[in-house]
Design a protein around this motif. Structure first.
Motif, short mmCIF file in Angstrom:
data_model
loop_
_atom_site.label_atom_id
_atom_site.label_comp_id
_atom_site.label_asym_id
_atom_site.label_seq_id
_atom_site.Cartn_x
_atom_site.Cartn_y
_atom_site.Cartn_z
N LYS A 193 48.45 -33.88 -66.90
CA LYS A 193 47.44 -34.37 -67.82
C LYS A 193 46.53 -35.42 -67.19
CE LYS A 193 50.13 -33.58 -72.02
NZ LYS A 193 50.72 -34.20 -73.23
N ASN A 194 46.81 -35.77 -65.93
CA ASN A 194 46.03 -36.78 -65.21
C ASN A 194 45.98 -38.08 -66.00
OD1 ASN A 194 44.97 -36.80 -62.59
ND2 ASN A 194 42.85 -36.80 -63.34
N THR A 195 47.13 -38.49 -66.50
CA THR A 195 47.23 -39.63 -67.40
C THR A 195 48.46 -40.45 -67.05
OG1 THR A 195 46.16 -38.38 -69.18
CG2 THR A 195 47.37 -40.35 -69.81
N VAL A 196 48.33 -41.76 -67.16
CA VAL A 196 49.47 -42.66 -67.06
C VAL A 196 49.62 -43.40 -68.38
CG1 VAL A 196 49.31 -42.91 -64.56
CG2 VAL A 196 48.11 -44.52 -66.05
N TYR A 197 50.84 -43.84 -68.66
CA TYR A 197 51.16 -44.45 -69.93
C TYR A 197 51.89 -45.77 -69.72
CZ TYR A 197 50.44 -39.62 -71.42
OH TYR A 197 49.92 -38.36 -71.63
N THR B 12 57.80 -49.54 -70.33
CA THR B 12 58.06 -48.44 -69.43
C THR B 12 56.75 -47.80 -69.00
OG1 THR B 12 60.17 -47.94 -70.53
CG2 THR B 12 59.25 -46.25 -69.10
N ILE B 13 56.53 -47.73 -67.70
CA ILE B 13 55.36 -47.04 -67.17
C ILE B 13 55.77 -45.63 -66.77
CG2 ILE B 13 55.71 -47.90 -64.81
CD1 ILE B 13 52.63 -48.00 -64.54
N SER B 14 54.91 -44.68 -67.04
CA SER B 14 55.18 -43.30 -66.69
C SER B 14 53.87 -42.60 -66.36
CB SER B 14 55.91 -42.56 -67.82
OG SER B 14 55.11 -42.53 -68.99
N ARG B 15 53.99 -41.44 -65.76
CA ARG B 15 52.79 -40.68 -65.42
C ARG B 15 53.01 -39.21 -65.70
NH1 ARG B 15 51.70 -42.49 -59.56
NH2 ARG B 15 49.89 -41.10 -59.80
N ASP B 16 51.95 -38.55 -66.12
CA ASP B 16 51.94 -37.12 -66.35
C ASP B 16 50.81 -36.57 -65.51
OD1 ASP B 16 51.74 -34.49 -67.23
OD2 ASP B 16 52.18 -34.99 -69.30
N ASN B 17 51.14 -36.12 -64.31
CA ASN B 17 50.11 -35.66 -63.38
C ASN B 17 49.37 -34.43 -63.90
OD1 ASN B 17 50.63 -37.72 -61.55
ND2 ASN B 17 52.09 -36.49 -60.36
N CYS C 270 46.07 -44.13 -70.09
CA CYS C 270 45.00 -44.27 -69.12
C CYS C 270 44.65 -42.87 -68.64
CB CYS C 270 45.44 -45.15 -67.95
SG CYS C 270 44.23 -45.28 -66.61
N ALA C 271 43.51 -42.38 -69.08
CA ALA C 271 43.06 -41.04 -68.72
C ALA C 271 42.09 -41.12 -67.56
CB ALA C 271 42.40 -40.37 -69.92
N ALA C 272 42.30 -40.27 -66.56
CA ALA C 272 41.49 -40.29 -65.36
C ALA C 272 40.60 -39.05 -65.28
CB ALA C 272 42.36 -40.36 -64.12
N SER C 273 39.46 -39.22 -64.64
CA SER C 273 38.57 -38.12 -64.35
C SER C 273 37.97 -38.33 -62.97
CB SER C 273 37.47 -37.99 -65.40
OG SER C 273 36.66 -39.15 -65.44
N GLY C 274 37.49 -37.26 -62.39
CA GLY C 274 36.85 -37.33 -61.08
C GLY C 274 37.78 -36.99 -59.93
N ARG C 275 39.02 -37.40 -60.01
CA ARG C 275 40.02 -37.13 -58.99
C ARG C 275 41.39 -37.00 -59.64
NH1 ARG C 275 37.62 -38.57 -53.95
NH2 ARG C 275 39.63 -38.24 -52.91
N SER C 276 42.28 -36.33 -58.95
CA SER C 276 43.66 -36.24 -59.40
C SER C 276 44.37 -37.57 -59.14
CB SER C 276 44.39 -35.11 -58.68
OG SER C 276 45.77 -35.12 -58.99
N LEU C 277 45.21 -37.98 -60.08
CA LEU C 277 45.98 -39.21 -59.95
C LEU C 277 47.26 -39.04 -59.15
CD1 LEU C 277 45.76 -40.88 -63.48
CD2 LEU C 277 44.47 -41.43 -61.42
N SER C 278 47.58 -37.84 -58.77
CA SER C 278 48.90 -37.56 -58.20
C SER C 278 49.20 -38.36 -56.94
CB SER C 278 49.05 -36.06 -57.92
OG SER C 278 48.09 -35.63 -56.96
#
Length: 115
Positions: free
Chosen positions: A75-79, A68-73, A22-30
Motif C-alpha cells: 500500500k506504500n504506507t507506514v503507520y 507501534t510503527i509498521s509498514r505495508d509496502n 503516512c501515504a507515499a507517492s512518487g517512489r516505492s517506500l520499500s
C-alpha cells in the motif's frame, strides 16, 4: 523524491488510541527507512519511532510499549499505532523517509490528547 502525506490525527482523551497513516507517492517506500517524529509547541522535532527497510524498529523510551510503527509496502504506507495516549504526546507528528542522502518529510498531522 518521495511525497508523503500524513493523516489520522485529531483530538483524543487520555488513555485513548489513534492510528496515524503516512501515504507515499512518487517512489516505492520499500527501500526507505521510515520514521515518525513529533514537535510540540516551543520544542524541537524529536524522533518517536523508526522502521528500517528490513523491518527493524526502535522507539523513544517515552513511547515504548504504547506505540507501534509498521509498514505495508504493498500500500506504500507506514503507520503509527498509538495506544494509552498521554497529554505529553500532544504534538504535530511528521512522517519521514530516508534513503542514502535523500530525506523527505510530510506536512504533519496534529495530535491533541486532552480531557
Amino acid at each position: 523524491q518521495v511525497q508523503l502525506v500524513e493523516s489520522g490525527g485529531g483530538l483524543v482523551q487520555p488513555g485513548g488510541s489513534l492510528r496515524l497513516s503516512c501515504a507515499a507517492s512518487g517512489r516505492s517506500l520499500s527501500i526507505y527507512t521510515m520514521g515518525w517524529y513529533r514537535q510540540a509547541p516551543g520544542k524541537q522535532r524529536d524522533l518517536v519511532a523508526r522502521i528500517t527497510s528490513g523491518g527493524l524498529t526502535n522507539y523513544v523510551d517515552s513511547v515504548k510499549g504504547r506505540f507501534t510503527i509498521s509498514r505495508d509496502n504493498a500500500k506504500n504506507t507506514v503507520y503509527l499505532q498509538m495506544n494509552s495516549l498521554k497529554p505529553e504526546d500532544t504534538a504535530v507528528y511528521y512522517c519521514n523517509a530516508a534513503f542514502a542522502t535523500l530525506n523527505s518529510w510530510g506536512q504533519g498531522t496534529q495530535v491533541t490528547v486532552s480531557s
